[in-house]
Design a protein around this motif. Structure first.
Motif, short mmCIF file in Angstrom:
data_model
loop_
_atom_site.label_atom_id
_atom_site.label_comp_id
_atom_site.label_asym_id
_atom_site.label_seq_id
_atom_site.Cartn_x
_atom_site.Cartn_y
_atom_site.Cartn_z
N ARG A 102 -1.11 9.50 -4.85
CA ARG A 102 -2.49 9.80 -4.46
C ARG A 102 -2.95 8.72 -3.48
O ARG A 102 -2.29 7.69 -3.32
CB ARG A 102 -3.42 9.81 -5.67
N ASP A 103 -4.10 8.97 -2.84
CA ASP A 103 -4.67 7.96 -1.96
C ASP A 103 -5.26 6.82 -2.80
O ASP A 103 -5.73 7.03 -3.92
CB ASP A 103 -5.77 8.58 -1.09
N LEU A 104 -5.25 5.63 -2.24
CA LEU A 104 -5.79 4.48 -2.95
C LEU A 104 -7.31 4.44 -2.82
O LEU A 104 -7.86 4.87 -1.81
CB LEU A 104 -5.21 3.18 -2.38
N ASP A 112 -1.61 8.78 8.48
CA ASP A 112 -1.80 7.73 7.49
C ASP A 112 -1.70 6.37 8.14
O ASP A 112 -0.94 6.20 9.04
CB ASP A 112 -0.74 7.84 6.38
N ARG A 158 0.83 -1.21 0.00
CA ARG A 158 0.00 0.00 0.00
C ARG A 158 0.87 1.27 0.00
O ARG A 158 0.60 2.23 -0.72
CB ARG A 158 -0.90 -0.02 1.23
N ASN A 186 -7.36 -1.06 -2.76
CA ASN A 186 -7.13 -1.65 -1.44
C ASN A 186 -7.54 -3.12 -1.42
O ASN A 186 -6.88 -3.96 -0.82
CB ASN A 186 -7.91 -0.89 -0.37
N LYS A 241 1.02 3.75 -3.15
CA LYS A 241 0.60 5.13 -2.91
C LYS A 241 1.70 6.11 -3.31
O LYS A 241 1.43 7.18 -3.88
CB LYS A 241 0.27 5.30 -1.42
#
Length: 320
Positions: free
Chosen positions: A217-219, A320, A208, A224, A212
């Motif tokens: 960017r966010d997943l 995070d 992850r 996920n 990322k």
């Protein structure tokens, strides 16, 4: 003026060279995916604990309900000796009683894992984030084992048709085998689950972090879920022999066919051959792979929903 110009140019060249060397050294140090905690942030233990408990409990119940029949087939494959036949009836046998244990166990695991992970990430260097995830996973697994083991014992006795209901199973196990009967196979359970939890969550978290960083960017939820499926399937395959041993010890009851972990391994290999230690690997990998997809997808979705409900000042300091 020429000598001054040369001096400035030499100094600038030296600075550039030094910066390049420093960058090269930093790159060689980062053997694992690293996570930056940014500026030192206050460690809100109770918020992290609460969100971990809610997210873990939710994810655990959803995945257990969805995949219980596959787990039942896997258990029956592992429990049967020699060339015995598998009974495919009652694949949801014991689900209600199992959920009564899965909910607190999953909540306890994430409730311990999340704050432990966050604290270790603050303590460990960035390039040792994998060690933080491994350690947090093992600690969370140990805490959850206090609830998981009795739940697993009752579930597997129900899945193999030894008892009609969870209350009957608890009462009869306690009367025939004593309280310790509810913790049958505890050593083998830890032998399987501590490495499993540590490896699965480490693989998941590291993939992850790397994804990322690459995507910048966010997943999203599907991403996920895919990472969770890969982490679960790989870990499930690796730990199948440990799962077979754990199942045999848990379902033997008062018969005591095996005297312990090593005797169980020797007996299985002697009587059924080494391949018997991989019994149920197909259903197990499928079950845990799909389960990892559902679990981590629901987990991250629930964590995000809880984060959005925080007060504004808490959202600004979100970790995070």
């Amino acid at each position: 003026m020429a000598p001054l110009t040369l001096g400035v140019d030499a100094k600038t060249s030296s600075d550039v060279s030094n910066r390049k060397m420093q960058n090269l050294q930093l790159e060689t140090k980062k053997l694992f995916a690293s996570v930056s905690m940014g500026e030192e942030k206050p460690f809100d233990f109770f918020r992290i604990l609460f969100e971990g408990v809610i997210a873990g409990g939710t994810a655990g119940v959803v995945v257990e309900t969805a995949l219980y029949p596959i787990d039942t087939i896997k258990t029956r494959l592992q429990a049967v000796r020699g060339g015995g036949k598998i009974n495919f009836k009652g694949l949801y046998s014991g689900l209600a009683g199992n959920l009564a244990g899965v909910l607190p166990a999953s909540a306890l695991f994430l409730g311990v894992y999340e704050p432990t992970k966050q604290k270790l990430l603050q303590i460990f260097p960035e390039n040792l984030s994998a060690a933080a995830h491994l350690t947090a996973g093992a600690i969370g697994g140990f805490a959850a084992s206090l609830v998981r083991v009795p739940t697993e014992v009752v579930k597997q006795r129900l899945q193999t048709g030894q008892y009609a209901s969870a209350p009957d199973a608890v009462r009869l196990i306690a009367s025939k085998e004593g309280f310790k009967g509810l913790y049958a196979g505890y050593g083998s359970f830890l032998l399987r689950d501590l490495p499993f939890d540590a490896i699965q969550f480490c693989i998941y978290e590291q993939l992850r972090i790397g994804y990322k960083a690459a995507a910048r960017r966010d997943l999203n939820d599907p991403e996920n879920a895919i990472i969770g499926a890969f982490a679960g399937a790989l870990t499930g395959a690796i730990t199948t022999p440990l799962d077979v041993i754990k199942t045999r010890l848990m379902v033997q009851g008062s018969a005591n066919q095996y005297k312990g972990i090593f005797d169980c391994v020797q007996t299985i290999v002697r009587e059924e051959g080494p391949p018997a230690l991989l019994k149920g690997i197909g259903p197990r990998v499928m079950w845990i792979g799909i389960g990892g997809s559902i679990f981590f997808g629901v987990l991250e979705s629930t964590k995000r929903m809880l984060a959005q409900r925080r007060p504004v000042h808490d959202q600004n300091s979100k970790e995070d």
